[in-house]
Design an enzyme around this catalytic site. Structure first.
Site, PDB file in Angstrom:
ATOM      1  N   CYS A   1     -15.714  -1.781  -1.970  1.00 23.32           N
ATOM      2  CA  CYS A   1     -14.870  -2.803  -2.548  1.00 23.32           C
ATOM      3  C   CYS A   1     -15.871  -3.964  -2.683  1.00 23.32           C
ATOM      4  O   CYS A   1     -16.024  -4.203  -3.404  1.00 23.32           O
ATOM      5  CB  CYS A   1     -13.622  -3.183  -1.815  1.00 23.32           C
ATOM      6  SG  CYS A   1     -12.448  -1.842  -1.658  1.00 23.32           S
TER       7      CYS A   1
ATOM      8  N   ARG B   1       0.875  -1.268  -0.312  1.00 25.00           N
ATOM      9  CA  ARG B   1      -0.152   0.151  -0.218  1.00 25.00           C
ATOM     10  C   ARG B   1       1.087   1.478  -0.015  1.00 25.00           C
ATOM     11  O   ARG B   1       0.346   2.122  -0.566  1.00 25.00           O
ATOM     12  CB  ARG B   1      -1.226   0.298   1.131  1.00 25.00           C
ATOM     13  CG  ARG B   1      -1.770  -1.197   0.801  1.00 25.00           C
ATOM     14  CD  ARG B   1      -3.148  -0.676   2.596  1.00 25.00           C
ATOM     15  NE  ARG B   1      -4.086  -1.898   2.305  1.00 25.00           N
ATOM     16  CZ  ARG B   1      -5.063  -1.313   1.946  1.00 25.00           C
ATOM     17  NH1 ARG B   1      -5.788  -0.545   0.967  1.00 25.00           N
ATOM     18  NH2 ARG B   1      -5.848  -2.737   1.899  1.00 25.00           N
TER      19      ARG B   1
ATOM     20  N   GLU C   1      -1.179  -8.055   4.692  1.00 24.86           N
ATOM     21  CA  GLU C   1      -2.853  -8.655   5.019  1.00 24.86           C
ATOM     22  C   GLU C   1      -3.063  -9.564   4.401  1.00 24.86           C
ATOM     23  O   GLU C   1      -2.645  -9.826   3.109  1.00 24.86           O
ATOM     24  CB  GLU C   1      -3.039  -7.417   4.096  1.00 24.86           C
ATOM     25  CG  GLU C   1      -2.629  -5.779   4.532  1.00 24.86           C
ATOM     26  CD  GLU C   1      -3.757  -5.235   3.676  1.00 24.86           C
ATOM     27  OE1 GLU C   1      -4.497  -5.332   2.956  1.00 24.86           O
ATOM     28  OE2 GLU C   1      -3.102  -4.022   3.466  1.00 24.86           O
TER      29      GLU C   1
ATOM     30  N   GLU D   1     -11.030  -2.639  -4.898  1.00 21.81           N
ATOM     31  CA  GLU D   1      -9.190  -1.937  -3.914  1.00 21.81           C
ATOM     32  C   GLU D   1      -8.377  -1.111  -4.312  1.00 21.81           C
ATOM     33  O   GLU D   1      -8.724   0.010  -4.165  1.00 21.81           O
ATOM     34  CB  GLU D   1      -9.997  -2.516  -2.901  1.00 21.81           C
ATOM     35  CG  GLU D   1      -9.352  -1.550  -1.709  1.00 21.81           C
ATOM     36  CD  GLU D   1      -8.613  -1.839  -0.107  1.00 21.81           C
ATOM     37  OE1 GLU D   1      -8.585  -1.216   0.757  1.00 21.81           O
ATOM     38  OE2 GLU D   1      -8.872  -3.143  -0.037  1.00 21.81           O
TER      39      GLU D   1
ATOM     40  N   HIS E   1     -18.866   0.226   2.723  1.00 23.15           N
ATOM     41  CA  HIS E   1     -17.699  -0.570   1.570  1.00 23.15           C
ATOM     42  C   HIS E   1     -17.715  -0.617   0.318  1.00 23.15           C
ATOM     43  O   HIS E   1     -18.169  -1.608  -0.662  1.00 23.15           O
ATOM     44  CB  HIS E   1     -17.843  -2.515   2.592  1.00 23.15           C
ATOM     45  CG  HIS E   1     -17.688  -2.343   4.173  1.00 23.15           C
ATOM     46  ND1 HIS E   1     -17.068  -1.207   5.202  1.00 23.15           N
ATOM     47  CD2 HIS E   1     -18.753  -2.267   4.936  1.00 23.15           C
ATOM     48  CE1 HIS E   1     -16.735  -1.874   6.267  1.00 23.15           C
ATOM     49  NE2 HIS E   1     -17.654  -2.560   6.366  1.00 23.15           N
TER      50      HIS E   1
ATOM     51  N   ASP F   1     -14.007   4.970 -11.785  1.00 25.06           N
ATOM     52  CA  ASP F   1     -14.108   6.091 -11.293  1.00 25.06           C
ATOM     53  C   ASP F   1     -12.985   6.896 -12.052  1.00 25.06           C
ATOM     54  O   ASP F   1     -12.714   7.420 -11.741  1.00 25.06           O
ATOM     55  CB  ASP F   1     -14.266   6.650  -9.816  1.00 25.06           C
ATOM     56  CG  ASP F   1     -15.063   8.028  -9.722  1.00 25.06           C
ATOM     57  OD1 ASP F   1     -15.693   8.638 -10.482  1.00 25.06           O
ATOM     58  OD2 ASP F   1     -14.971   8.947  -8.322  1.00 25.06           O
TER      59      ASP F   1
END
Length: 802
Positions: A770, A449, A478, A489, A768, A546
């Site tokens: 995702c 990330r 993760e 995501e 959420h 988007d």
């Protein structure tokens, strides 16, 4: 004859050489002449085959019998319910059905032609390396102007006709009206005599058909309210006219007659479809120059009449594919030319619509939703396999295929490519006697990330051969299995970071609410390639992004629609206008428009040269729009050239390297023939979704967790949301899904879920993105829910509250 425009040819797959207009044969000898669009293989009914002389004789005897019946029917004049002549139930007309090889095309049965003339190009050819612009036909493509026949005396004026109709309605005596229709539809010269503005004028121009459109509309509007014997008389007259005029070169009066007959509202009735099909066939087989005249005449029609023509043709195709009463029509195997002929005429109308700005009707009005229910992949494979043969496929005419149907083709084509590449990886592994690993079947992305952009770029560069495998994302450190949520995501976070103004790759224009490529020069454009790959992966994996690019971007992305083999050929270059610039920089576009319309002395008042200035990292740099541009003043005479060069510089040349990297990135994933079926607007919808919201559809498809749809909180929620203005509805969608647009498949494809959040009702809703999930506390009142919901959706960036 005046100059006419080139109409592009039907779509065909890239595996086959693109069909070139005739004037380019010398330059591109490898291109082949466009074949007929209908099947002509062994055992197949050739769509436009010529019939034998015996068949024509049989049909002539049928017409003779029809005329005898017509004389017996002329005495009946009382208005009754219309019953169209059912051709299949008569003994003589079986020829229409039993043998559909009667030729209705130009040049047939003449000693100068040994075979049917190849159909002229009409529809957009998506094979071409560059999309064809609408240019003037070269002189060798123009047909000689044939002398017009001497027309009969015009029988009546529009005023006389309307008076006769009113008298007939009041008296019940329709003989005068009957005689008018009988004479008018008896032949092509009579049609011209009735509707031509000036019988003595030739009207050999593309801009003016010379037809009195108001009179045509009045005659057809009145026709449907006349007694059935009059309506039958018109149809019999049309049959006579088509039989009489079916061979030989066409005059402009012939074209006018076709133009008039095509508008006949009687062709809405299925009992007239046999006649309608032969009319369409004659129009479809006209020479290319004649088609250009019709195209320009079509664009002069009113929106209402134009839309009626399109809807009538779409209905004709739909009912031929799925007839309500199959016995009404000949077997489709014997009349395989019906649908190709109708598609050909639809292509003329589509071309006419694209020549008008704004278009007469939206491009979506050409969609035929019936095609969503046929075997689209068979159509697609036929198009790919038999591109330069006589096999017909709807993919040759992609404008009739809906975006939903195109998405299905793209998804299935993508799945097949994914499976093929994954299978090859598996085979290679086994052949080397290595243990297969399921991970080899996917494009596995492992990113941190904290280094999202650099890690993503490294992974995609290293795994370039795997781009067409199913995407799976893992965030380092993760735990979690990617079932779609992590992939979405990754897209959302990466897009947000890349498009941030501080990142410098894209400039956000507040006036137009869109991003555009930064023209700043740099040493490495790989990150622009990454954005292109992201967009390609989104289409390939059915993810809605988007992203706010102007329509011009998608037009450039399809220029050309297939990547050229020659790497030195320019890509991403398209013709641009002030309209394109207005979608990005409206103020600048307005200023240039003002310059074009300025009535004073441009050179003295503006004191500009063919030079532009841009700021790059605080330094002002100048660029010449043409050689020596800094010494060439902008004048009243050359200002159009200046504006065009300026726009071309801003949207093409100044960002060429950036956009070329973006282009190659996108096409490295989406190098699919299916993508070539799309318009630029449709590519945008596939990438970003549709802006059309249907909250009632969202309500019907919503899933619930912890709630039932009858619970009070849920009823409050939908009462509030359905009452929201559009901007708040878009904010809600953006809050819960990360985008305010809808996937191609509609709201149902969102898999929207409302979950019960067992927290205090003082809390705001949580999303959420995702998983397209909204967590809603059990608010006790509608007022409280509305207040909390508006605060939540108005103060978020689409990734939950931060």
């Amino acid at each position: 004859m005046s100059e006419v425009d080139r109409v592009p040819s039907p779509a065909a797959p890239p595996a086959v050489a693109a069909t070139a207009p005739e004037e380019k044969k010398g330059k591109e000898p490898e291109r082949e002449k466009l074949p007929p669009i209908v099947s002509a293989g062994a055992g197949a009914t050739a769509g436009l085959d010529r019939g034998s002389k015996g068949q024509i004789s049989t049909f002539s005897s049928f017409i003779s019998t029809v005329n005898q019946k017509k004389e017996a029917a002329e005495n009946r004049s009382s208005p009754t319910h219309l019953v169209f002549p059912n051709i299949k139930n008569d003994a003589e007309p079986q020829m229409w059905r039993a043998n559909c090889k009667v030729t209705w095309g130009i040049g047939a049965q003449t000693p100068h032609h040994s075979r049917v003339r190849d159909l002229p190009p009409i529809c957009l050819d998506v094979r071409q390396k560059q999309r064809i612009s609408i240019d003037a036909l070269s002189s060798e493509m123009k047909t000689p102007v044939l002398p017009e026949s001497i027309l009969p005396v015009q029988p009546k004026t529009m005023k006389d006709f309307l008076e006769d109709v009113e008298k007939a309605k009041s008296s019940g005596d329709w003989k005068t009206v009957h005689d008018f229709y009988l004479t008018m539809f008896d032949s092509f010269p009579e049609l011209n005599a009735a509707f031509k503005k000036d019988a003595s004028a030739s009207f050999n121009t593309i801009e003016d058909s010379g037809i009195n459109a108001k009179f045509v509309n009045a005659v057809y509007d009145a026709l449907l309210n006349t007694p059935q014997d009059i309506q039958k008389t018109v149809l019999k007259g049309i049959i006579n006219s088509l039989l009489r005029e079916w061979k030989g070169p066409r005059t402009k009066d012939d074209l006018r007659a076709y133009f008039i007959l095509l508008q006949n509202p009687q062709f809405n009735n299925t009992s007239t479809y046999v006649i309608y099909a032969h009319l369409l066939r004659q129009i479809a087989t006209l020479v290319e120059a004649d088609h250009h005249f019709l195209v320009h005449w079509f664009k002069k029609l009113s929106q209402k009449r134009f839309k009626q023509l399109v809807e009538r043709l779409l209905q004709f195709i739909s009912l031929r594919l799925f007839p309500a009463k199959p016995e009404e029509f000949p077997p489709i195997s014997k009349c395989s030319w019906w649908i190709p002929s109708a598609s050909k005429v639809l292509a003329l109308l589509n071309t006419a619509n694209n020549l008008v700005h704004p278009p007469l009707i939206p491009y979506t009005d050409f969609y035929n939703s019936t095609l969503d229910h046929i075997d689209l992949m068979e159509e697609y494979h036929t198009w790919q396999s038999f591109g330069n043969s006589h096999r017909f496929s709807f993919c040759q005419y992609p404008f009739v295929i809906s975006i939903a149907a195109k998405k299905i083709i793209i998804q299935r084509d993508s799945e097949q490519q994914m499976i093929s590449i994954a299978r090859q990886s598996l085979v290679d592994k086994v052949s080397r006697r290595q243990r297969p690993d399921m991970n080899m079947l996917f494009l596995n992305m492992k990113v941190r990330r904290t280094h999202l952009v650099s890690d993503s770029l490294d992974e995609l560069t290293r795994k370039r051969a795997d781009l067409k495998k199913k995407l799976k994302v893992t965030f380092v450190g993760e735990a979690g299995l990617d079932m779609g949520g992590l992939t979405k995501e990754w897209f959302l976070l990466l897009i947000r970071q890349i498009f941030h103004p501080d990142y410098g790759m894209f400039m956000y224009h507040k006036d137009s609410y869109c991003h555009w490529f930064s023209s700043f020069k740099c040493d490495n454009y790989s990150e622009f390639r990454l954005v292109g790959i992201l967009m390609g992966l989104a289409v390939y994996n059915s993810i809605t992004l988007d992203i706010r690019f102007p329509p011009c971007c998608y037009k450039k992305l399809l220029s050309p629609p297939i990547v050229p083999n020659d790497q030195s050929m320019p890509v991403g270059i398209c013709s641009v206008t002030t309209d394109d610039l207005c979608q990005i920089m409206p103020e600048l576009a307005h200023g240039l428009s003002e310059l074009l319309s300025y009535e004073g002395n441009v050179e003295e008042d503006f004191y500009s040269t063919f030079q532009v200035f841009q700021e790059e990292f605080g330094i002002i740099k100048s660029y010449n729009l043409k050689p020596g541009g800094d010494k060439i003043p902008v004048t009243n005479q050359n200002r159009k050239e200046y504006v065009q060069l300026y726009i071309d510089f801003l949207l093409n040349k100044s960002i060429y390297k950036q956009f070329a990297a973006f282009y190659y990135g996108f096409h490295s994933v989406c190098a699919s023939n299916a993508l070539m079926l799309l318009r630029p607007e449709e590519v945008e919808i596939l990438v970003c979704g549709s802006p059309e919201l249907d909250m009632h559809a969202l309500q019907r498809s919503t899933q619930y967790e912890g709630y039932a749809k009858t619970d009070l909180t849920i009823r409050y929620f939908w009462d509030v949301v359905l009452g929201f203005p559009l901007d708040l509805q878009k904010k809600l969608l953006h809050f819960t899904t990360g985008s305010d647009r809808v996937p191609v498949g509609g709201m149902a494809d969102l898999n929207f879920k409302i979950s019960k959040n067992e927290t205090s009702t003082n809390w705001l809703p949580v999303a959420h993105t995702c998983f397209n999930q909204l967590c809603l506390p059990p608010y006790k009142s509608k007022k409280d829910l509305k207040q909390k919901l508006i605060i939540g959706i108005s103060n978020s960036e689409g990734f939950g509250l931060e």
